[in-house]
Design a protein around this motif. Sequence first.
Motif, short mmCIF file in Angstrom:
data_model
loop_
_atom_site.label_atom_id
_atom_site.label_comp_id
_atom_site.label_asym_id
_atom_site.label_seq_id
_atom_site.Cartn_x
_atom_site.Cartn_y
_atom_site.Cartn_z
N UNK A 283 0.84 -1.19 0.00
CA UNK A 283 0.00 0.00 0.00
C UNK A 283 0.88 1.24 0.00
N UNK A 284 0.26 2.37 -0.30
CA UNK A 284 1.00 3.62 -0.29
C UNK A 284 0.07 4.81 -0.22
N UNK A 285 0.54 5.87 0.42
CA UNK A 285 -0.24 7.10 0.56
C UNK A 285 0.65 8.28 0.20
N UNK A 286 0.13 9.16 -0.67
CA UNK A 286 0.92 10.36 -0.97
C UNK A 286 0.73 11.39 0.15
N UNK A 287 1.50 12.45 0.07
CA UNK A 287 1.50 13.45 1.14
C UNK A 287 0.13 14.09 1.34
N UNK A 291 -2.20 14.06 4.82
CA UNK A 291 -2.70 15.26 5.48
C UNK A 291 -4.22 15.21 5.63
N UNK A 292 -4.91 14.70 4.61
CA UNK A 292 -6.37 14.58 4.68
C UNK A 292 -6.78 13.64 5.82
N UNK A 293 -6.06 12.52 5.94
CA UNK A 293 -6.38 11.57 7.00
C UNK A 293 -6.07 12.16 8.38
N UNK A 294 -4.99 12.92 8.47
CA UNK A 294 -4.65 13.58 9.73
C UNK A 294 -5.74 14.57 10.13
N UNK A 295 -6.29 15.29 9.15
CA UNK A 295 -7.37 16.24 9.43
C UNK A 295 -8.62 15.50 9.90
N UNK A 296 -8.89 14.34 9.31
CA UNK A 296 -10.04 13.53 9.74
C UNK A 296 -9.93 13.16 11.22
N UNK A 297 -8.75 12.69 11.62
CA UNK A 297 -8.56 12.29 13.02
C UNK A 297 -8.63 13.50 13.94
N UNK A 298 -8.05 14.62 13.52
CA UNK A 298 -8.10 15.84 14.32
C UNK A 298 -9.56 16.30 14.52
N UNK A 299 -10.39 16.16 13.49
CA UNK A 299 -11.80 16.53 13.60
C UNK A 299 -12.52 15.64 14.60
N UNK A 300 -12.19 14.35 14.59
CA UNK A 300 -12.80 13.41 15.55
C UNK A 300 -12.43 13.78 16.98
N UNK A 301 -11.16 14.09 17.21
CA UNK A 301 -10.72 14.45 18.56
C UNK A 301 -11.34 15.77 19.01
N UNK A 329 -11.84 7.66 3.90
CA UNK A 329 -12.07 8.63 4.97
C UNK A 329 -11.73 7.95 6.29
N UNK A 330 -11.00 8.65 7.17
CA UNK A 330 -10.53 8.05 8.42
C UNK A 330 -11.62 8.10 9.50
N UNK A 331 -11.69 7.02 10.29
CA UNK A 331 -12.64 6.91 11.40
C UNK A 331 -11.87 6.44 12.63
N UNK A 332 -11.92 7.20 13.70
CA UNK A 332 -11.26 6.81 14.95
C UNK A 332 -12.07 5.70 15.60
N UNK A 382 1.12 11.74 13.96
CA UNK A 382 1.38 12.62 12.82
C UNK A 382 2.83 12.53 12.37
N UNK A 383 3.75 12.46 13.35
CA UNK A 383 5.17 12.28 13.00
C UNK A 383 5.38 10.94 12.30
N UNK A 384 4.68 9.92 12.78
CA UNK A 384 4.79 8.60 12.14
C UNK A 384 4.25 8.64 10.71
#
Length: 426
Positions: A283-287, A291-301, A329-332, A382-384
Amino acid sequence: MGQLSYEIGNLKTIYSLDLSFNQFSGGIPSTISGCESLQYLNLSNNQLRGAIPTTLGNVKGLISLDLSYNNLSGSIPDSLEGLPFLEHCSISNNKLEGEIPDGGRFGNFTAQSFANNFGLCGGPVWFQIQSCLKDNGGISIKYMIIVPSLSLVVIVVIIMLVLIRRRKRKNERRVRNRRRISYIELEPDITSLSETNLLGRGSYGSVYKATLSDGLDVAVKVFDLQLQGAAESFDTEMEILCNIRHRNLVRVVGCCSNKEFKALVLTYMPNGSLDKWLHSDMYGLDLIKRLELAIDVAAALEYLHHNYTFPIIHSDVKPSNVLLDQDMVAHLADFGISKLFDRGEAVVQTRTMATIGYAAPELGTEGKVSTSGDVYSFGIMLLEMLTGKKPTDDMFGGEMSLKEWVNKALQENAVTGIACFIIKGR
């Protein structure tokens, strides 16, 4: 101007005190009872407010008392009836209320002494003030004030009870809206001899893919009740997940619970966990996607910490607890060790431990759980996501950690070196 000093009570031998027309504000100090020799007191034409102190009745030598033209409120203290030498009393033009005392020297005063206090009422006819008794039925004006006030309180209480009950019913409907799913419906998928349906294993059990009778694909989180804390973890997830709703939180479809078996039936996430997408060669994810997935998790928190009735602390934010749906789309997920704070709490103590490497330092050393701990874990994740290194990577040990490694790279302007894999889509 200013306020009357509490040290006024030290004037024990003063005979006459006239402080009228001085724009004094604040209240009359209760220490005035210390003026033992006082006979003439004039505090009229100021801006005094609050109640007339009951201690004024201890100044037994008072002959003249003038408190007129102020903003005094409350009732006339009964203690003033005990002033045996009081010949002149003026408390007109204030905001006093209640019944005028009729004992002691008060029977000698005229209506002018109490004029323009629209809340006052009198008993003796010579007061020429509205009577405290109504003609029809002898109902006291006090009751005319008290009864509407009590009625207002009752109405407010009833409204509060209705709102609480409505909210309780709403929560009950939420729980009822979750399907009660029988073990018979789930059993073929979770007891299959092959592990084809196994999606993953966690601290308190395993997660399987299953298909309900209506054809809906779901993820079934089966709790191993032989493990200590598994039943409590089930209860925690049920309590929290049945009462929250956000596009970036995993959704509960239903549950299956009896003495021997407990399982949560969750929305199936066909693209698995973020951990798989970060650390698998397949698998692979571009930058931009990271960032989109990080924003999804931040919105959940943000929803858990600030937009629910009470703050909810996830306590274990990490890539394996972030699931991706068919649209990426990310789901916590995984609220088994979460904490639901009561109103006013900011930090709680716990023995529950989050995953090593992601847990905030104060959780490991002091057992403190707070919203800041979730933010710390999110920062490590996020660093990971940006470096491709897990905080438990073999390269980290001793004083070196993922956070320290990135911090050192920033200081040495070597960020490009540790993040170059992103360009390759890894």
